[in-house]
Motif scaffolding. Structure first.
Motif, PDB file in Angstrom:
ATOM      1  N   PHE A 199       0.836  -1.211   0.000  1.00  0.00           N
ATOM      2  CA  PHE A 199       0.000   0.000   0.000  1.00  0.00           C
ATOM      3  C   PHE A 199       0.869   1.259   0.000  1.00  0.00           C
ATOM      4  CE2 PHE A 199      -2.689   3.193   2.318  1.00  0.00           C
ATOM      5  CZ  PHE A 199      -3.557   3.416   1.258  1.00  0.00           C
ATOM      6  N   THR A 200       1.943   1.219   0.779  1.00  0.00           N
ATOM      7  CA  THR A 200       2.866   2.350   0.820  1.00  0.00           C
ATOM      8  C   THR A 200       3.453   2.604  -0.571  1.00  0.00           C
ATOM      9  OG1 THR A 200       3.406   1.626   3.030  1.00  0.00           O
ATOM     10  CG2 THR A 200       4.864   3.264   2.078  1.00  0.00           C
ATOM     11  N   VAL A 201       3.797   1.517  -1.244  1.00  0.00           N
ATOM     12  CA  VAL A 201       4.346   1.662  -2.600  1.00  0.00           C
ATOM     13  C   VAL A 201       3.279   2.223  -3.538  1.00  0.00           C
ATOM     14  CG1 VAL A 201       5.279   0.425  -4.597  1.00  0.00           C
ATOM     15  CG2 VAL A 201       6.040  -0.168  -2.286  1.00  0.00           C
ATOM     16  N   TRP A 202       2.066   1.694  -3.424  1.00  0.00           N
ATOM     17  CA  TRP A 202       0.996   2.164  -4.321  1.00  0.00           C
ATOM     18  C   TRP A 202       0.789   3.671  -4.208  1.00  0.00           C
ATOM     19  CZ3 TRP A 202      -3.627   4.680  -3.260  1.00  0.00           C
ATOM     20  CH2 TRP A 202      -4.435   4.905  -4.386  1.00  0.00           C
ATOM     21  N   LYS A 203       0.929   4.196  -2.985  1.00  0.00           N
ATOM     22  CA  LYS A 203       0.705   5.633  -2.808  1.00  0.00           C
ATOM     23  C   LYS A 203       1.675   6.462  -3.648  1.00  0.00           C
ATOM     24  CE  LYS A 203       0.356   5.330   1.734  1.00  0.00           C
ATOM     25  NZ  LYS A 203       0.473   5.872   3.093  1.00  0.00           N
ATOM     26  N   SER A 204       2.830   5.871  -3.988  1.00  0.00           N
ATOM     27  CA  SER A 204       3.762   6.569  -4.874  1.00  0.00           C
ATOM     28  C   SER A 204       3.430   6.351  -6.349  1.00  0.00           C
ATOM     29  CB  SER A 204       5.192   6.086  -4.623  1.00  0.00           C
ATOM     30  OG  SER A 204       5.565   6.353  -3.312  1.00  0.00           O
ATOM     31  N   PHE A 205       2.653   5.315  -6.645  1.00  0.00           N
ATOM     32  CA  PHE A 205       2.301   5.021  -8.042  1.00  0.00           C
ATOM     33  C   PHE A 205       0.789   4.816  -8.157  1.00  0.00           C
ATOM     34  CE2 PHE A 205       6.555   3.352  -7.201  1.00  0.00           C
ATOM     35  CZ  PHE A 205       7.296   3.931  -8.217  1.00  0.00           C
ATOM     36  N   PRO A 206       0.020   5.838  -7.795  1.00  0.00           N
ATOM     37  CA  PRO A 206      -1.431   5.619  -7.672  1.00  0.00           C
ATOM     38  C   PRO A 206      -2.142   5.324  -8.985  1.00  0.00           C
ATOM     39  CG  PRO A 206      -0.905   7.941  -7.408  1.00  0.00           C
ATOM     40  CD  PRO A 206       0.399   7.211  -7.462  1.00  0.00           C
ATOM     41  N   ASP A 207      -1.479   5.569 -10.119  1.00  0.00           N
ATOM     42  CA  ASP A 207      -2.162   5.282 -11.379  1.00  0.00           C
ATOM     43  C   ASP A 207      -1.839   3.883 -11.901  1.00  0.00           C
ATOM     44  OD1 ASP A 207       0.438   5.998 -11.789  1.00  0.00           O
ATOM     45  OD2 ASP A 207       0.073   7.130 -13.640  1.00  0.00           O
ATOM     46  N   ARG A 208      -1.048   3.120 -11.162  1.00  0.00           N
ATOM     47  CA  ARG A 208      -0.667   1.802 -11.671  1.00  0.00           C
ATOM     48  C   ARG A 208      -1.207   0.677 -10.791  1.00  0.00           C
ATOM     49  NH1 ARG A 208       5.450   1.920 -13.671  1.00  0.00           N
ATOM     50  NH2 ARG A 208       5.960   4.087 -13.262  1.00  0.00           N
ATOM     51  N   ILE A 209      -1.056  -0.551 -11.318  1.00  0.00           N
ATOM     52  CA  ILE A 209      -1.369  -1.720 -10.506  1.00  0.00           C
ATOM     53  C   ILE A 209      -0.096  -2.063  -9.731  1.00  0.00           C
ATOM     54  CG2 ILE A 209      -2.051  -4.155 -10.536  1.00  0.00           C
ATOM     55  CD1 ILE A 209      -3.454  -3.682 -13.177  1.00  0.00           C
TER      56      ILE A 209
END
Ligand SMILES: *[C@@H]1O[C@H](CO)[C@@H](O)[C@H](O)[C@H]1NC(C)=O
Length: 456
Positions: free
Chosen positions: A289-299
């Motif tokens: 989730f922490t990683v996703w917050k840096s890449f919110p437009d990707r899977i």
């Protein structure tokens, strides 16, 4: 030299000799490779042809050659929504001689920005007759439903107006693509959607363990159990009591596609999509989730797969082989923005939805195609998780759809059907993997933030 001559001609004999000038350019084109010349050039003159507009305009746009327009009074295509000043130089026929100095005064960064914008606009709105027609229709729709039309930012930046459905929202801040531009960061919370296909009979089943793991994440606000199993829902009191609300949704009628329905109850930006048999720890969920917050437009997630071109069969192939490269992150354990639920349901055609439902397969591949087509970026894989693969392998149980030999063959078929609908293969390979700081480093476990990740 020829161009200079052409300039002089244009200047003195503009009203009479413009056609000769174009002819001259054509001759020039035959002597040198015209296409190559276009691609080599930074600026391309687009003088008026028989009418104000000229085919040269789109040619230049496609070749990332910045069009320099010499056609006073020409209304550029889709100028109602496209901000052409970001992609072209609008010259004035009356001050032709100043054009060279104007172009020379444009600095390198601006040139790069202009060229990038030519590529974005070409690709988004002009690259096929279909795109041109769709863009026209969408602009008309924006006129009719003015209260929910796309704004200039949406039309003029990636991924472009056709991928931004105003029925979802007209507020740019609701779409993951504009977060960095608007200085917004996504919510600190996520909704977990667990896809359940086997009846829950005991507390030791993987899905019950998974529920417990997910609820322990401090970012999880609610869990949706998507009930795609032919047994009735178990009674509420059979479920473990959890810290966050569990919502049951009967997905039966929509089968596989029901995973990506934009349920109104999902209000968090992030969705964590899970298969019932996924084995993850709370640390792994938090880290992803922490990683996703840096890449919110990707899977962003764990199980990765790749594709390749099979030249012997002349078609695209799907592979689950372990390599350092991947182009898909499966939605059995992945984060993505909730907007993709909306896009999956409302942008993709019924033919692809039906294919997914009939096979009860490939919905994850389709989601990867969609997100890569929109972002033109690969997904993001987090921390290597060997166990994920092993668990999959051991599951020889009839319940696991992965054990079905047809399953894999179907996925090959899907790849090719999807690619033909999109008109190209949108998947992009990546070798990036994001691990927590100090992952597998020889230091005390106490210094690590996500301690249990590497113990697994
Ligand atoms: C385009 O650029 C390449 C590399 O600089 C050069 O070799 C080639 O001759 C150029 N082509 C034309 C038509 O100017």
């Amino acid at each position: 030299k020829t161009l200079q001559v052409c300039f002089v001609w244009l200047l003195y004999f503009w009203p009479f000799l413009q056609f000769q000038c174009l002819t001259l350019l054509l001759i020039y084109g035959f002597r040198f490779d015209y296409q190559e010349l276009l691609y080599n050039s930074t600026f391309c003159l687009v003088p008026r042809g028989r009418r104000l507009g000229s085919f040269r305009f789109l040619e230049a746009l496609q070749a990332a050659c910045i069009p320099v327009l010499l056609s006073n009074g020409w209304e550029l295509p889709f100028s109602e929504v496209i901000d052409w000043n970001k992609a072209v130089i609008i010259g004035d026929e009356r001050i032709l001689l100043q054009i060279p100095s104007i172009t020379r005064s444009i600095d390198h960064d601006k040139i790069l920005a202009l060229r990038q914008q030519t590529q974005f606009l070409w690709d988004a709105y002009f690259s096929s007759v279909e795109k041109i027609v769709l863009t026209t229709l969408e602009i008309i729709q924006d006129r009719i439903y003015h209260h929910r039309s796309r704004n200039k930012l949406m039309w003029n930046s990636l991924p472009g107006g056709l991928y931004v459905l105003p029925q979802y929202s007209t507020n740019a801040a609701e779409f993951p693509f504009y977060y960095s531009m608007l200085g917004k960061s996504p919510h600190q919370e996520f909704t977990a959607v667990i896809h359940v296909v086997t009846p829950v009979l005991s507390q030791s089943q993987p899905v019950v363990k998974l529920l417990n793991v997910v609820t322990r994440s401090k970012y999880c606000t609610q869990i949706i159990l998507l009930w795609n199993c032919d047994k009735p829902l178990p009674l509420k009191n059979k479920w473990p009591s959890t810290l966050v609300p569990i919502i049951f949704i009967d997905g039966m009628s929509k089968a596989m596609n029901s995973r990506f329905v934009p349920y109104g109850i999902i209000q968090t930006d992030a969705v964590l999509s899970l298969d019932e048999d996924t084995v993850l720890s709370t640390n792994e969920i938090d880290f992803a989730f922490t990683v996703w917050k840096s890449f919110p437009d990707r899977i962003v997630g764990y199980p990765a797969r790749s594709h390749y071109w099979d030249s012997s069969k002349a078609r695209w192939s799907y592979t689950s082989k372990w390599t350092n490269e991947y182009s898909m992150v499966l939605t059995g354990a992945a984060f993505y923005h909730r907007y993709y639920h909306f896009l999956y349901t409302h942008y993709l055609p019924a033919s692809l939805h039906n294919m997914v439902d009939q096979m009860a397969n490939c919905e994850d591949i389709l989601m990867n195609f969609l997100v890569s087509a929109v972002t033109q970026l690969p997904p993001v894989k987090v921390t290597q998780k060997k166990q994920y693969k092993e668990t999959m392998m051991q599951q020889g149980s009839k319940s696991s759809r992965w054990a079905d030999p047809d399953h894999f063959a179907q996925r090959q078929t899907c790849m090719n059907s999807f690619a033909s609908w999109f008109g190209f293969l949108p998947l992009l390979p990546s070798k990036m993997r994001l691990d927590p700081v100090l992952f597998k480093d020889q230091v005390s476990i106490l210094r690590k933030k996500y301690r249990d990740i590497e113990r697994l």
